[in-house]
Design an enzyme around this catalytic site. Structure first.
Site, PDB file in Angstrom:
ATOM      1  CG  ASP A 227      -2.374  -0.406   1.005  1.00 60.02           C
ATOM      2  OD1 ASP A 227      -1.734  -1.493   0.028  1.00 60.02           O
ATOM      3  OD2 ASP A 227      -3.161  -1.348   1.988  1.00 60.02           O
ATOM      4  CG  HIS A 372       1.814   0.341   4.700  1.00 59.92           C
ATOM      5  ND1 HIS A 372       1.026  -0.780   4.925  1.00 59.92           N
ATOM      6  CD2 HIS A 372       0.757   0.607   4.508  1.00 59.92           C
ATOM      7  CE1 HIS A 372       0.677  -0.507   5.860  1.00 59.92           C
ATOM      8  NE2 HIS A 372       0.012   0.524   4.994  1.00 59.92           N
TER       9      HIS A 372
END
Length: 816
Positions: A227, A372
């Site tokens: 992400d 992430h």
């Protein structure tokens, strides 16, 4: 062309055709042939820069002359151009049995001289030497012309145009095959297996919120997701690790980051990973429907534009499922993807060892791992990634993308790929175009310089040239098509930026024009263009922006209505809509839905009744029986247990505001049908859900829903009536012109220069309103005012008169 082909042609040829074909055969030797035709025989003169070889010329002539009806004799001469003949031969048919009249002689396939020692059958011709000086014909006077003709025919033989005229027309299948071959040979081709286009999840997963796929324990598949990227430092590091480990992941990217680092977004796709939507700005606060759509669509359009790929996979920032973003995504074919394993790698100070162990502990078959690559310092995630991959593999897991994980549960998901003959971008088209152009240039050069005297090779060259030339034409046309689409796209973006900037300055009229131009450019992008999907998303965004500007412009241009309403003493719940028939509209709270519209709603019901009659072929003079169940107080002459023509009922409900007539028609048509037709006429906020009743008596099946509408809906519908755009428009106009109640609009217009044309009033305990139609010079206007029931007739008349005076003073107010 072979000698046999020439012979077949000349079997029935005219003398002129024979002369042409002889010149054709001798052209490769740069020899000109001239003929003279007489009843007693032919004379043939062969000329060249050097004296033509007698034996070679006679071999060619004998092979051909046998195919024609021979004259008694033929005189053949050979000479150097401009000189006297060097040799001469008389040819006569040899007396033979009938069977030899049409001998079967094997003609050579090329123009090379045949081997006369190879056992050929001797042609049945007698040869006799002639004195070359016996040639005393116009041939001698034409020697210079003959040299010119010889040179011209030699040029004709070697001219590419000569062979291209005879080249085989390319077959479309062959053209497609050639373009596909060229596409496959691109040097900088995106790696095989990369799915460009837009991925749509299986229908069973569209609109669903997914934490983990329901897979069997033996289906040990897991998806790594990343992400908040792309990030200039961490995303390249993650991509390098994934490539080294031969793992494909799914990246939920933020639109602003893609805008800042487009090359990294392209690398994600080009390396075979799936790219997905994580909004434009990564917001977590609540969103309206319009704001949520803008966040999602803007990001999706840019991803598609930059990478050529996108997916209907959405992850809400922070995992927030209640702020409007997820609801918007779920309603537009996205799967809302959450996670089943969260190592909280975004927490400051989280070590790579902890991140790795959390992933390994939480992962199950069908799992989705949240990591992430952006949004902050992700060095610990990068450090943990190799260990995560190794640990999952050691536990027997196969690492896949989300589309692959979805396919394990439901294989019906699909990538909608914009392509043309496997080409998917303007750079690819350009490269194939350049390859084909180079090949065409090379072949044309070969056609001018190679195999000058080998017809089969030159014909093959011409055929291949035409195939490549046609393929080049196809690719160039497609490139022009895509270039025009891209130009429209870029121009739309430019205009959209200008429109947004203009809107900030509240120059709404100019901003409206710019949005309209931008939308027009997007609408010119055809469905088969590479950029069509992105253009459609952008079109939706721009249309929403235009709607906002339209409302702001209407408010600005309708300021005079606010002044009128205040001066007339109308309430702050009053709504006004004014339209010029065939022109523009102005409104004050025009979309305000009143809790009742009283008898004003009878106009929409009447329109639907005439629409129903036309489409069901129910004659307007056909009687309709009024049942007792629809009785209520009624100001007209319509009464139960009687029959009335349909047209009479429609007129009564408008001119005399009959309650019984619309009640009976509602029973016949049904509320669902009425509302569906009204939606088709553009009345988005109008609803019919109950019958009409007088002061005390209610009809049967009164209904449970209120009759609702807006001043804008009513005004636009009546404008359609006076524009002749509804069935029975003239009937409705006549009925409105016979309105019995004339205490509002009719009375208000008496002291103006406007001409009253018709009206429909409505009043009950909740509302007082009217729709009045009037003419000022050549223009027709429709004005609807609805206010609270306690407002009083005088205030409405004051407002109507003031608006009419404003229209009279500003005749261009509503002109389009």
């Amino acid at each position: 062309m072979s000698l046999q082909a020439v012979a077949n042609f000349t079997d029935q040829a005219s003398p002129q055709a024979i002369a042409h074909q002889l010149n054709y055969i001798f052209a490769p030797q740069s020899t000109t042939v001239r003929l003279a035709f007489r009843e007693d025989g032919w004379k043939i003169l062969l000329e060249a820069e050097q004296v033509p070889d007698q034996n070679h010329c006679l071999v060619l002539l004998r092979q051909l002359l046998l195919q024609w009806v021979m004259p008694p004799e033929i005189h053949v001469y050979g000479r150097q151009a401009g000189q006297a003949p060097a040799w001469g031969v008389r040819l006569r048919p040899k007396p033979t049995p009938p069977s030899y009249l049409t001998p079967e002689i094997a003609l050579p396939d090329t123009l090379a001289a045949p081997d006369t020692t190879a056992g050929q059958v001797a042609p049945p011709l007698e040869e006799e030497a002639l004195d070359p000086r016996s040639l005393r014909d116009p041939f001698l006077l034409m020697s210079s012309l003959a040299v010119m003709v010889s040179g011209a025919l030699g040029l004709l033989w070697t001219s590419p145009g000569y062979w291209l005229q005879r080249a085989t027309a390319p077959d479309h299948d062959n053209v497609r095959a050639l373009i596909l071959d060229q596409a496959d040979a691109l040097k900088e081709r995106i790696p095989a297996g990369v799915a460009l286009g837009e991925y749509f999840p299986p229908q069973s997963l569209q609109g669903e919120t997914i934490h983990q796929l329901a897979l069997a324990p033996e289906q040990k598949l897991v998806a790594l997701t990343f992400d908040d990227g792309p990030h200039p430092t961490h995303t390249p590091q993650v991509l390098e690790i994934l490539q080294r480990e031969k793992v494909k992941g799914t990246f939920f990217v933020v639109g602003q980051q893609v805008n800042q680092y487009p090359d990294l977004a392209r690398q994600i796709v080009q390396r075979g990973h799936t790219i997905a939507n994580h909004t434009w700005t990564h917001p977590t606060h609540p969103h309206s429907t319009e704001a949520a759509a803008a966040e999602i669509n803007r990001s999706q359009a840019l991803i598609q534009e930059v990478t050529g790929a996108s997916s209907r996979l959405f992850r809400p920032p922070g995992g927030n499922l209640t702020n409007g973003l997820s609801a918007r995504a779920a309603g537009t074919q996205y799967s809302v993807v959450m996670w089943s394993a969260d190592p909280r790698d975004w927490v400051p100070g989280r070590s790579a060892q902890v991140i790795t162990q959390e992933v390994l502990n939480q992962t199950k078959p069908g799992g989705i791992v949240l990591l992430h690559d952006g949004g902050g310092d992700r060095s610990q995630t990068v450090q943990a990634l190799p260990a995560i991959i190794k640990g999952l593999r050691d536990k027997g897991y196969t690492l896949v993308t989300l589309p692959e994980l979805f396919a394990a549960q439901d294989p019906s998901g699909a990538v909608q790929t914009p392509e043309w003959l496997s080409l998917q971008s303007i750079p690819e088209l350009t490269q194939v175009r350049d390859q084909l152009q180079g090949k065409v240039d090379e072949q044309f050069h070969d056609l001018k310089t190679k195999a000058l005297f080998v017809p089969e090779q030159r014909q093959n060259l011409a055929d291949r040239y035409r195939l490549h030339k046609e393929s080049l034409s196809w690719v160039q046309q497609r490139l022009d098509h895509e270039t025009r689409s891209k130009e429209n796209w870029l121009r739309a973006l430019e205009l959209g930026g200008q429109a947004a900037a203009t809107g900030k300055g509240e120059d709404w009229e100019r901003s409206q024009g710019q949005w309209q131009q931008a939308i027009a450019h997007l609408q010119h992008i055809p469905e088969n263009a590479f950029i069509y999907s992105a253009a459609q998303l952008k079109l939706q965004e721009y249309q929403r922006n235009l709607n906002i500007v339209n409302r702001n412009l209407e408010v600005a241009q309708s300021q005079f209505l606010t002044t009128v309403a205040q001066e007339a003493g109308l309430s702050n719940q009053a709504s006004i809509a004014l339209c010029q028939v065939g022109g523009a509209c102005r409104a004050l709270r025009g979309d305000l839905v009143h809790k009742s519209t009283a008898s004003l709603i009878k106009v929409p019901v009447a329109v639907v009744a005439l629409h129903w009659a036309q489409h069901s072929q129910y004659g307007l003079d056909r009687p309709v029986f009024i049942t007792s169940s629809n009785y209520t107080e009624d100001a007209s002459t319509i009464r139960p247990r009687n029959q009335y023509p349909l047209q009479t009922l429609v007129e009564a409900m408008i001119s005399h505001s009959s309650n019984i007539a619309p009640n009976q028609l509602m029973d016949i048509m049904g509320w669902d049908y009425i509302n569906a037709v009204l939606k088709d006429y553009g009345l988005s906020r109008t609803q019919v859900g109950s019958k009409f009743m007088g002061d005390r008596i209610a009809p049967a099946k009164l209904g449970v829903k209120s009759n609702l509408s807006t001043s804008r809906d009513l005004t636009r519908l009546i404008s359609q009536i006076y524009g002749g755009n509804v069935p029975g428009a003239q009937i409705l106009q006549n009925a409105l012109g016979k309105q019995k109640d004339r205490q509002l609009g009719y009375a208000a217009l008496q002291d103006t220069q406007a001409t009253w044309l018709g009206e429909k009033t409505g009043e009950n305990a909740f509302v007082l309103g009217t729709s009045v139609i009037f003419r000022v010079k050549a223009n027709t206007y429709v004005l609807t005012i609805i206010d609270q029931g306690k407002t009083g007739d005088a205030k409405l008349r004051h407002a109507i008169g003031a608006i009419a005076h404003h229209v009279i003073r500003h005749p261009q107010l509503l002109a389009t």
